[in-house]
Scaffold this motif. Sequence first.
Motif, PDB file in Angstrom:
ATOM      1  N   VAL A 105       8.076   1.884  -4.224  1.00 44.97           N
ATOM      2  CA  VAL A 105       7.327   0.998  -3.309  1.00 44.97           C
ATOM      3  C   VAL A 105       7.762   1.257  -1.872  1.00 44.97           C
ATOM      4  CG1 VAL A 105       6.882  -1.400  -2.709  1.00 44.97           C
ATOM      5  CG2 VAL A 105       7.031  -0.725  -5.121  1.00 44.97           C
ATOM      6  N   GLN A 106       9.062   1.490  -1.654  1.00 51.25           N
ATOM      7  CA  GLN A 106       9.567   1.728  -0.305  1.00 51.25           C
ATOM      8  C   GLN A 106       9.034   3.043   0.265  1.00 51.25           C
ATOM      9  OE1 GLN A 106      11.459  -0.353   1.600  1.00 51.25           O
ATOM     10  NE2 GLN A 106      11.045   1.144   3.213  1.00 51.25           N
ATOM     11  N   GLN A 107       8.919   4.047  -0.564  1.00 47.94           N
ATOM     12  CA  GLN A 107       8.374   5.320  -0.084  1.00 47.94           C
ATOM     13  C   GLN A 107       6.896   5.202   0.269  1.00 47.94           C
ATOM     14  OE1 GLN A 107       9.867   7.592  -3.547  1.00 47.94           O
ATOM     15  NE2 GLN A 107      10.761   9.022  -2.060  1.00 47.94           N
ATOM     16  N   VAL A 108       6.171   4.400  -0.507  1.00 42.78           N
ATOM     17  CA  VAL A 108       4.752   4.158  -0.168  1.00 42.78           C
ATOM     18  C   VAL A 108       4.647   3.420   1.160  1.00 42.78           C
ATOM     19  CG1 VAL A 108       2.644   2.957  -0.877  1.00 42.78           C
ATOM     20  CG2 VAL A 108       3.999   4.218  -2.570  1.00 42.78           C
ATOM     21  N   GLU A 109       5.554   2.463   1.404  1.00 40.98           N
ATOM     22  CA  GLU A 109       5.541   1.739   2.683  1.00 40.98           C
ATOM     23  C   GLU A 109       5.878   2.688   3.832  1.00 40.98           C
ATOM     24  OE1 GLU A 109       8.084  -1.616   2.464  1.00 40.98           O
ATOM     25  OE2 GLU A 109       7.002  -2.564   0.811  1.00 40.98           O
ATOM     26  N   ASP A 110       6.807   3.596   3.618  1.00 37.03           N
ATOM     27  CA  ASP A 110       7.136   4.574   4.664  1.00 37.03           C
ATOM     28  C   ASP A 110       5.942   5.475   4.960  1.00 37.03           C
ATOM     29  OD1 ASP A 110       9.658   3.520   4.722  1.00 37.03           O
ATOM     30  OD2 ASP A 110      10.544   5.046   3.394  1.00 37.03           O
ATOM     31  N   TRP A 111       5.229   5.875   3.906  1.00 38.41           N
ATOM     32  CA  TRP A 111       4.026   6.699   4.096  1.00 38.41           C
ATOM     33  C   TRP A 111       2.960   5.918   4.876  1.00 38.41           C
ATOM     34  CZ3 TRP A 111      -0.678   5.414   1.502  1.00 38.41           C
ATOM     35  CH2 TRP A 111      -1.719   6.322   1.699  1.00 38.41           C
ATOM     36  N   LEU A 112       2.784   4.637   4.554  1.00 39.92           N
ATOM     37  CA  LEU A 112       1.820   3.793   5.264  1.00 39.92           C
ATOM     38  C   LEU A 112       2.191   3.661   6.732  1.00 39.92           C
ATOM     39  CD1 LEU A 112      -0.689   1.928   4.847  1.00 39.92           C
ATOM     40  CD2 LEU A 112       0.929   0.037   4.512  1.00 39.92           C
ATOM     41  N   LEU A 113       3.492   3.678   7.026  1.00 44.21           N
ATOM     42  CA  LEU A 113       3.948   3.507   8.401  1.00 44.21           C
ATOM     43  C   LEU A 113       3.841   4.807   9.197  1.00 44.21           C
ATOM     44  CD1 LEU A 113       5.417   1.876  10.629  1.00 44.21           C
ATOM     45  CD2 LEU A 113       7.572   2.574   9.573  1.00 44.21           C
ATOM     46  N   THR A 114       4.307   5.927   8.617  1.00 41.21           N
ATOM     47  CA  THR A 114       4.410   7.171   9.381  1.00 41.21           C
ATOM     48  C   THR A 114       3.154   8.030   9.310  1.00 41.21           C
ATOM     49  OG1 THR A 114       5.436   8.247   7.465  1.00 41.21           O
ATOM     50  CG2 THR A 114       6.907   7.236   9.085  1.00 41.21           C
ATOM     51  N   SER A 115       2.537   8.124   8.145  1.00 45.71           N
ATOM     52  CA  SER A 115       1.392   9.018   7.977  1.00 45.71           C
ATOM     53  C   SER A 115       0.064   8.320   8.238  1.00 45.71           C
ATOM     54  CB  SER A 115       1.401   9.618   6.570  1.00 45.71           C
ATOM     55  OG  SER A 115       0.338  10.521   6.411  1.00 45.71           O
ATOM     56  N   VAL A 116      -0.128   7.135   7.604  1.00 38.08           N
ATOM     57  CA  VAL A 116      -1.390   6.402   7.783  1.00 38.08           C
ATOM     58  C   VAL A 116      -1.406   5.659   9.109  1.00 38.08           C
ATOM     59  CG1 VAL A 116      -2.961   4.755   6.689  1.00 38.08           C
ATOM     60  CG2 VAL A 116      -1.483   6.185   5.277  1.00 38.08           C
ATOM     61  N   GLU A 117      -0.189   5.260   9.593  1.00 41.52           N
ATOM     62  CA  GLU A 117      -0.032   4.532  10.855  1.00 41.52           C
ATOM     63  C   GLU A 117      -0.743   3.178  10.820  1.00 41.52           C
ATOM     64  OE1 GLU A 117      -1.378   7.141  13.875  1.00 41.52           O
ATOM     65  OE2 GLU A 117       0.299   8.552  13.690  1.00 41.52           O
ATOM     66  N   LEU A 118      -0.548   2.481   9.690  1.00 41.74           N
ATOM     67  CA  LEU A 118      -1.070   1.100   9.552  1.00 41.74           C
ATOM     68  C   LEU A 118       0.075   0.209   9.073  1.00 41.74           C
ATOM     69  CD1 LEU A 118      -4.522   1.825   7.827  1.00 41.74           C
ATOM     70  CD2 LEU A 118      -4.121   1.264  10.233  1.00 41.74           C
ATOM     71  N   PRO A 119       1.038  -0.012   9.910  1.00 40.59           N
ATOM     72  CA  PRO A 119       2.207  -0.793   9.463  1.00 40.59           C
ATOM     73  C   PRO A 119       1.911  -2.274   9.239  1.00 40.59           C
ATOM     74  CG  PRO A 119       2.348  -0.345  11.816  1.00 40.59           C
ATOM     75  CD  PRO A 119       1.158   0.434  11.311  1.00 40.59           C
ATOM     76  N   GLN A 120       0.780  -2.771   9.752  1.00 38.40           N
ATOM     77  CA  GLN A 120       0.487  -4.188   9.615  1.00 38.40           C
ATOM     78  C   GLN A 120       0.204  -4.595   8.167  1.00 38.40           C
ATOM     79  OE1 GLN A 120      -1.157  -1.945  11.324  1.00 38.40           O
ATOM     80  NE2 GLN A 120      -3.390  -2.241  11.368  1.00 38.40           N
ATOM     81  N   TYR A 121      -0.003  -3.597   7.276  1.00 38.14           N
ATOM     82  CA  TYR A 121      -0.303  -3.923   5.879  1.00 38.14           C
ATOM     83  C   TYR A 121       0.908  -3.715   4.967  1.00 38.14           C
ATOM     84  CZ  TYR A 121      -5.016  -3.580   7.762  1.00 38.14           C
ATOM     85  OH  TYR A 121      -6.128  -3.747   8.517  1.00 38.14           O
ATOM     86  N   ASN A 122       2.052  -3.514   5.561  1.00 41.07           N
ATOM     87  CA  ASN A 122       3.261  -3.293   4.747  1.00 41.07           C
ATOM     88  C   ASN A 122       3.561  -4.487   3.856  1.00 41.07           C
ATOM     89  OD1 ASN A 122       3.904  -0.700   5.400  1.00 41.07           O
ATOM     90  ND2 ASN A 122       5.473  -1.210   6.925  1.00 41.07           N
ATOM     91  N   GLU A 123       3.388  -5.664   4.406  1.00 36.65           N
ATOM     92  CA  GLU A 123       3.717  -6.861   3.633  1.00 36.65           C
ATOM     93  C   GLU A 123       2.799  -6.990   2.408  1.00 36.65           C
ATOM     94  OE1 GLU A 123       5.825 -10.050   2.469  1.00 36.65           O
ATOM     95  OE2 GLU A 123       6.269  -8.731   4.184  1.00 36.65           O
ATOM     96  N   SER A 124       1.507  -6.678   2.571  1.00 35.05           N
ATOM     97  CA  SER A 124       0.564  -6.759   1.446  1.00 35.05           C
ATOM     98  C   SER A 124       0.929  -5.734   0.370  1.00 35.05           C
ATOM     99  CB  SER A 124      -0.868  -6.506   1.938  1.00 35.05           C
ATOM    100  OG  SER A 124      -1.254  -7.469   2.896  1.00 35.05           O
ATOM    101  N   PHE A 125       1.285  -4.514   0.779  1.00 36.31           N
ATOM    102  CA  PHE A 125       1.689  -3.490  -0.194  1.00 36.31           C
ATOM    103  C   PHE A 125       2.951  -3.920  -0.941  1.00 36.31           C
ATOM    104  CE2 PHE A 125      -1.431  -0.929   1.741  1.00 36.31           C
ATOM    105  CZ  PHE A 125      -1.573   0.255   1.028  1.00 36.31           C
ATOM    106  N   ARG A 126       3.891  -4.531  -0.198  1.00 33.63           N
ATOM    107  CA  ARG A 126       5.144  -4.936  -0.832  1.00 33.63           C
ATOM    108  C   ARG A 126       4.898  -6.104  -1.794  1.00 33.63           C
ATOM    109  NH1 ARG A 126       7.580  -6.490   3.371  1.00 33.63           N
ATOM    110  NH2 ARG A 126       8.220  -4.388   4.010  1.00 33.63           N
ATOM    111  N   ARG A 127       4.005  -6.999  -1.434  1.00 34.70           N
ATOM    112  CA  ARG A 127       3.749  -8.161  -2.274  1.00 34.70           C
ATOM    113  C   ARG A 127       3.095  -7.750  -3.589  1.00 34.70           C
ATOM    114  NH1 ARG A 127       1.501 -10.832   1.245  1.00 34.70           N
ATOM    115  NH2 ARG A 127      -0.707 -10.363   0.853  1.00 34.70           N
TER     116      ARG A 127
END
Length: 466
Positions: A105-127
């Motif tokens: 899950v943490q690696q997917v969040e890192d990908w969402l932050l660095t590659s997709v550049e949509l960090p505002q959805y990190n909380e939804s992915f983690r939940r």
Amino acid sequence: ALCCVLCVWELKRAGREDLCAIDQQLCEDENSLLSFEAIRSIHKLMDDDADGTVDTTETDEFLREDLKDHNPKAKHSSFHRADAHISVEDMWNAWKGSEVYNWTVQQVEDWLLTSVELPQYNESFRRHQLDGQALPRLAVKNATLTVSMLKILDRSHAQKLQLKALDIVLFGPPPGRQSHWKDLVLGLSILMALGGCWFAYAQTRKSRDDLGKLMKDLESLQRAEQSLLDLQEKLQQAQEEQRCVQVEKVKVEEELRNEINSAKEEALRLRELREGTENERSQQKYAEEELEQVRKVLKKAERELESRARWTPPEALQKWLQLTHEIEVQYYNLKKQSAERQLLQAREGAEKIKKKRSSLFGTFHVAHSSSLDDVDHKILSAKQALAEVTAALREKLHRWQQIESLTGFCLVTNPGLGALATALNLDPSFLGLRPPTPQHLLLSDDLDDMDEDILSPGTLQCKSGL
């Protein structure tokens, strides 16, 4: 209606059995089944001719038109590899073998932050605990997942997330972002390996230099030892020449005595002839001949006295000087044996270092231990001891030759320490005499014989006439 329900149920059961034939996990895990359906939808999207496989042309069109990639060569080769036609099963197996499939899950969040550049959805992915296996579901249009669950209401964000997910599912993680730690570890490993190789080379070179210096010291030590052997050989030759001179001197003195006795006998005969004649003229003639003979005898005696005009010391002084020489020889022997022991220790240390140097670990051990310095110190000590023994031998030889020349005594060749102590009424224990013990010298057999002549003169005795 019941027949329709039964037909639908049979179709689902047959489809599930087909899925189980592809992968047993699809029959046991609902999330895996959803991911497989997403992979099937992606395959259908790429299969333009609907023949059940994706060929290279369809892949190239998909990359250019759908993913807007104008240089699809690298992704094209990584997707097809050696297979020109990709089926659904091939695509599913490739996805399961991908590194992204096992992302946390943490690696997917890192990908969402660095590659997709949509960090505002990190909380939804983690939940919702979306890991790598759920990414194919994001790669297809799935309003339930994106809008209802992840609350992505912006269509541009949803489209961007879909394209990024589609790219990572088909072609793996983006370059330069998936292996920072691996690259770091690899770089550190290479640096450590290079450092280890350099250190090993430096230590090997240092060990080789130290060993070369050690070999030079050993050669110098061997030259010093050879110099000592040459000096002792010269000493033996000098003693032989001295013995020959002494013998020649005895012969000359004996001949001189015989000539004097012959002259005396001739003078006595002439005297008897003179006394036995009655002729006065004959008596005068005989007297003149007798006088001439007496003059010759006197001249010979004068020459003899001149040749032996030196002062003759008392005989007791000769024995005391011989005793002094033997005591000095004892101390010289002790000093020589000490030097030989040091030489033997230095040789043994050098042989040990040669044996250890035959292996890499032995070279490291020699380089890091103090054995090399110890051997070097032993070699220098042995070299200094040999030099001292050589100097002492030269000084002793010259000094006793001068003493023999001044006194006319035979001092180097004598009956031995025990006989001298008995002749001078000395206690042997006072001189430190003890039963002889065998000595194993380091030098050659010729040197041992020579040492017996020089250092143990009890084997030779001066002639009684000297």
